[in-house]
Design an enzyme around this catalytic site. Sequence first.
Site, PDB file in Angstrom:
ATOM      1  N   ASP A 295      -8.536  -1.120 -10.453  1.00 12.44           N
ATOM      2  CA  ASP A 295      -9.368  -1.725  -9.403  1.00 12.44           C
ATOM      3  C   ASP A 295     -10.646  -0.917  -9.230  1.00 12.44           C
ATOM      4  O   ASP A 295     -11.714  -1.297  -9.695  1.00 12.44           O
ATOM      5  CB  ASP A 295      -8.579  -1.802  -8.099  1.00 12.44           C
ATOM      6  CG  ASP A 295      -9.413  -2.323  -6.928  1.00 12.44           C
ATOM      7  OD1 ASP A 295     -10.536  -2.818  -7.157  1.00 12.44           O
ATOM      8  OD2 ASP A 295      -8.949  -2.243  -5.774  1.00 12.44           O
TER       9      ASP A 295
ATOM     10  N   LYS B  63       0.838  -1.194   0.000  1.00 13.38           N
ATOM     11  CA  LYS B  63       0.000   0.000   0.000  1.00 13.38           C
ATOM     12  C   LYS B  63       0.877   1.251   0.000  1.00 13.38           C
ATOM     13  O   LYS B  63       1.827   1.355   0.788  1.00 13.38           O
ATOM     14  CB  LYS B  63      -0.917   0.007   1.232  1.00 13.38           C
ATOM     15  CG  LYS B  63      -2.034  -1.028   1.172  1.00 13.38           C
ATOM     16  CD  LYS B  63      -3.047  -0.690   0.093  1.00 13.38           C
ATOM     17  CE  LYS B  63      -4.222  -1.661   0.117  1.00 13.38           C
ATOM     18  NZ  LYS B  63      -5.234  -1.314  -0.895  1.00 13.38           N
TER      19      LYS B  63
ATOM     20  N   LYS C  75     -13.028  -8.221  -8.039  1.00 13.98           N
ATOM     21  CA  LYS C  75     -13.492  -8.611  -6.708  1.00 13.98           C
ATOM     22  C   LYS C  75     -14.944  -9.055  -6.810  1.00 13.98           C
ATOM     23  O   LYS C  75     -15.803  -8.325  -7.320  1.00 13.98           O
ATOM     24  CB  LYS C  75     -13.351  -7.435  -5.734  1.00 13.98           C
ATOM     25  CG  LYS C  75     -11.896  -6.985  -5.561  1.00 13.98           C
ATOM     26  CD  LYS C  75     -11.741  -5.805  -4.635  1.00 13.98           C
ATOM     27  CE  LYS C  75     -10.273  -5.407  -4.476  1.00 13.98           C
ATOM     28  NZ  LYS C  75     -10.074  -4.239  -3.612  1.00 13.98           N
TER      29      LYS C  75
ATOM     30  N   GLU D  28      -1.147  -0.547  -9.147  1.00 12.79           N
ATOM     31  CA  GLU D  28      -2.608  -0.677  -9.098  1.00 12.79           C
ATOM     32  C   GLU D  28      -3.276   0.659  -8.800  1.00 12.79           C
ATOM     33  O   GLU D  28      -2.922   1.335  -7.834  1.00 12.79           O
ATOM     34  CB  GLU D  28      -2.986  -1.703  -8.022  1.00 12.79           C
ATOM     35  CG  GLU D  28      -4.485  -1.956  -7.895  1.00 12.79           C
ATOM     36  CD  GLU D  28      -4.803  -3.044  -6.887  1.00 12.79           C
ATOM     37  OE1 GLU D  28      -5.871  -2.969  -6.252  1.00 12.79           O
ATOM     38  OE2 GLU D  28      -3.977  -3.977  -6.726  1.00 12.79           O
TER      39      GLU D  28
ATOM     40  N   ASP E 156      -0.105  -0.363  -4.652  1.00 18.72           N
ATOM     41  CA  ASP E 156      -1.511   0.026  -4.774  1.00 18.72           C
ATOM     42  C   ASP E 156      -1.711   1.390  -4.135  1.00 18.72           C
ATOM     43  O   ASP E 156      -1.530   1.562  -2.938  1.00 18.72           O
ATOM     44  CB  ASP E 156      -2.399  -1.016  -4.078  1.00 18.72           C
ATOM     45  CG  ASP E 156      -3.885  -0.699  -4.183  1.00 18.72           C
ATOM     46  OD1 ASP E 156      -4.252   0.219  -4.945  1.00 18.72           O
ATOM     47  OD2 ASP E 156      -4.682  -1.375  -3.508  1.00 18.72           O
TER      48      ASP E 156
END
Length: 326
Positions: A191, A108, A215, A165, A139
């Site tokens: 995403d 992250k 997801k 991401e 991400d």
Amino acid sequence: MTLPPLAEVLDRLQVVSLPLVTRFRAIDTRELALIEGPEGWTEFSPFLEYDDRESAAWLAAALEFGWAPSPAPVRDRIPVNATVPAVPAASVPEVLARFPGCRTAKVKVADPGQRLADDIARVAAVRAAMGPEGRIRIDANGAWNIDEAEHAVRAMEHDDLEYVEQPCASVEELAELRRRIARLGIPIAADESVRKAEDPLAVARAGAADLLVIKAQPLGGVSRALQIVADAGLPVVVSSALDSAVGLSMGVALAAALPELPYDCGLGTGALFTTDVADYALTDGSLAVTRPIPDPEILERLTVSAERRQWWVERISRCHDLLAGS
């Protein structure tokens, strides 16, 4: 699939709060609803701030997984990545130790209140811990503008990034960034531009991403996610939304049914909890294709207050009404 009656859904409801090892997404506990359906346990876990319209897709996914058979799997184990929250660089080895056997780490970055230097140090610590053969993806959750994203990617390119991401929020920004960093050979993954979009295929049609993060819950279930993957025509990474073991098994069912699975999946986030509702541990960096059964004693221990349970009952009721009217 025929929508099951609301009374049947609520009669099978358990609401729990799972404590996190490390603060993640600005939360210390993950509150979510579990439902025991005819096909097995399922999960409804949109984050608390999500409105009913967005959350209704998560309920559709939960009801499909609990009341309809899952597609036939084409593999029996799913390789997953480690997830490194926005921790200090010194804490990276401790975090990675919770993901035994994982050859890939998602890190992250762009966390509120932190600097690019913090991100660079964290990624460098992951590279040092994993060695040259480890795979590192970052991400940003759409937090950078185009210039910030380009600067950050160039600052971390020497750490051999697998992909970045959702570096920027909009499809247009992703497309422009992809053009700017094309010579670096670092792919862009979308995403939020898939799961939060009115049209989840827009990012693929715009040529704004090299791969998609898929997801199951936010997209309305395993069946719809499989259709989106087929229509997009891009490689995908199946990921989770900080789910319990039950919710992770929904993502595992999706990953198991895909014709191709070129990337390690973001389904190892159960390691971020101090206690999960069921035993769904990683073995050699992968998860078995199975449906965990929650431990009754753990469910009882993690059950929320009557007031919080009622909040979820009302939320599910509103989302069920939206699905019934659609």
